[in-house]
Design a protein around this motif. Sequence first.
Motif, PDB file in Angstrom:
ATOM      1  N   MET A 143     -24.680  26.544  -3.103  1.00  0.00           N
ATOM      2  CA  MET A 143     -24.001  25.306  -2.688  1.00  0.00           C
ATOM      3  C   MET A 143     -24.954  24.406  -1.899  1.00  0.00           C
ATOM      4  SD  MET A 143     -20.033  26.297  -1.846  1.00  0.00           S
ATOM      5  CE  MET A 143     -20.183  27.974  -1.282  1.00  0.00           C
ATOM      6  N   TYR A 144     -25.809  25.022  -1.101  1.00  0.00           N
ATOM      7  CA  TYR A 144     -26.828  24.252  -0.365  1.00  0.00           C
ATOM      8  C   TYR A 144     -27.773  23.560  -1.337  1.00  0.00           C
ATOM      9  CZ  TYR A 144     -31.017  23.427   2.483  1.00  0.00           C
ATOM     10  OH  TYR A 144     -32.107  22.855   3.096  1.00  0.00           O
ATOM     11  N   LEU A 145     -28.217  24.298  -2.370  1.00  0.00           N
ATOM     12  CA  LEU A 145     -29.089  23.708  -3.384  1.00  0.00           C
ATOM     13  C   LEU A 145     -28.391  22.537  -4.075  1.00  0.00           C
ATOM     14  CD1 LEU A 145     -31.275  25.572  -5.985  1.00  0.00           C
ATOM     15  CD2 LEU A 145     -29.692  23.818  -6.749  1.00  0.00           C
ATOM     16  N   LEU A 146     -27.117  22.735  -4.426  1.00  0.00           N
ATOM     17  CA  LEU A 146     -26.375  21.674  -5.116  1.00  0.00           C
ATOM     18  C   LEU A 146     -26.264  20.419  -4.256  1.00  0.00           C
ATOM     19  CD1 LEU A 146     -23.496  23.781  -6.740  1.00  0.00           C
ATOM     20  CD2 LEU A 146     -25.401  22.685  -7.942  1.00  0.00           C
ATOM     21  N   LYS A 147     -25.989  20.602  -2.976  1.00  0.00           N
ATOM     22  CA  LYS A 147     -25.852  19.442  -2.090  1.00  0.00           C
ATOM     23  C   LYS A 147     -27.150  18.637  -2.011  1.00  0.00           C
ATOM     24  CE  LYS A 147     -23.023  18.131   0.273  1.00  0.00           C
ATOM     25  NZ  LYS A 147     -22.048  17.029   0.021  1.00  0.00           N
ATOM     26  N   TYR A 150     -14.612  21.649  -4.648  1.00  0.00           N
ATOM     27  CA  TYR A 150     -15.377  20.734  -5.493  1.00  0.00           C
ATOM     28  C   TYR A 150     -15.262  19.297  -4.980  1.00  0.00           C
ATOM     29  CZ  TYR A 150     -16.901  23.762  -9.332  1.00  0.00           C
ATOM     30  OH  TYR A 150     -17.547  24.714 -10.094  1.00  0.00           O
ATOM     31  N   ARG A 151     -14.047  18.869  -4.648  1.00  0.00           N
ATOM     32  CA  ARG A 151     -13.859  17.495  -4.176  1.00  0.00           C
ATOM     33  C   ARG A 151     -14.559  17.277  -2.839  1.00  0.00           C
ATOM     34  NH1 ARG A 151     -10.551  14.868  -7.527  1.00  0.00           N
ATOM     35  NH2 ARG A 151      -8.941  16.024  -8.693  1.00  0.00           N
ATOM     36  N   SER A 152     -14.521  18.294  -1.996  1.00  0.00           N
ATOM     37  CA  SER A 152     -15.170  18.193  -0.694  1.00  0.00           C
ATOM     38  C   SER A 152     -16.689  18.094  -0.823  1.00  0.00           C
ATOM     39  CB  SER A 152     -14.806  19.409   0.165  1.00  0.00           C
ATOM     40  OG  SER A 152     -15.499  19.390   1.390  1.00  0.00           O
TER      41      SER A 152
END
Length: 323
Positions: free
Chosen positions: A276-280, A305-307
């Motif tokens: 999730m960190y990578l995605l952000k 997902y929305r957040s």
Amino acid sequence: MSKEVFILGAGFSYPAKLPLQTKLLDEIFEDKDFKYLEHYESIEKFIEQFFQTHYDLEDIFTVLDRAYLSEEHFSNYKWLDIYEVRKSLIFLIINILDKKLISIEEYRDIYQEFIEYICSNHQDIAVISLNWDTLVEKLIKRYCQNKMIDYCFYTYGIETDHISHINLKASGKENLKIVKIHGSINWLYCPNCQRVVVDDIAIESIAKEELVCPYCKQYSDLEISLENFIITPTILKKFDNLHLKYIWNNAFIEIQEAEKVTFIGYSLPKADYEFMYLLKKVMANKSIRVILAQSDSGSEVEKRYRSLFGDVEFCFDGFEKCF
């Protein structure tokens, strides 16, 4: 065509009857394979001693990995005991996945359109999988025999004519990138020379076999047992392996360069906080589509997902109807 990335979670494999993580333990014990009775007894004894009526796979691996990574005792279990229990649990997971993958011919038509799409656009598409199973690779072998699977790191083969995956494109091969950030059941790691041996011919779960590193045997006359190369479902994931760092860097680059990212059957579990960190870091200005099951509509998964990403296109009819 602009670059497109598909990110696959367990929901991608579910139509082929591969178990979700929440059902893995149930399936393991319901389908007891008496050839491996000692592994079942090891896990059952550990669970009975340290867990009550409610537990899941992440709970068990978190305890095992905490003791394993710290190289310490846990209650009356010595470090080597913990190592063996952990090894048994991984072995049984691989065993159940291996059994399920045998019957994918029954369900392959569900995936035909998707596989043919990524194969026909292979130069502009990458697949990032968080699954251990080799379903997507087997389907590619079935429908796109002229394409070579590219795991995007330096690999060694159990076959003598193996071309390292990182050299496929330079060798003039038509490569299709499959970036597996949690490892795979057809990868084995040598703790001595640190080579990763892969089976990309039959794509079988060589992690179930007791194999000796052929390179240490050939060059150093050492009998070094190869180990599985998978990341367990725990909040204590360890990614300091050199090959994993390279794989994750490739995942970062593929998503960074993509204009469109499609998530299929991935629930954004909190234990995957590194991903999730990578995605952000890389998801700004992307067109995002998320394919989930009907039961995920209005759920915590949708809220996550929305957040994380804000404007997201959802389809809650499952992979079979949404692609």
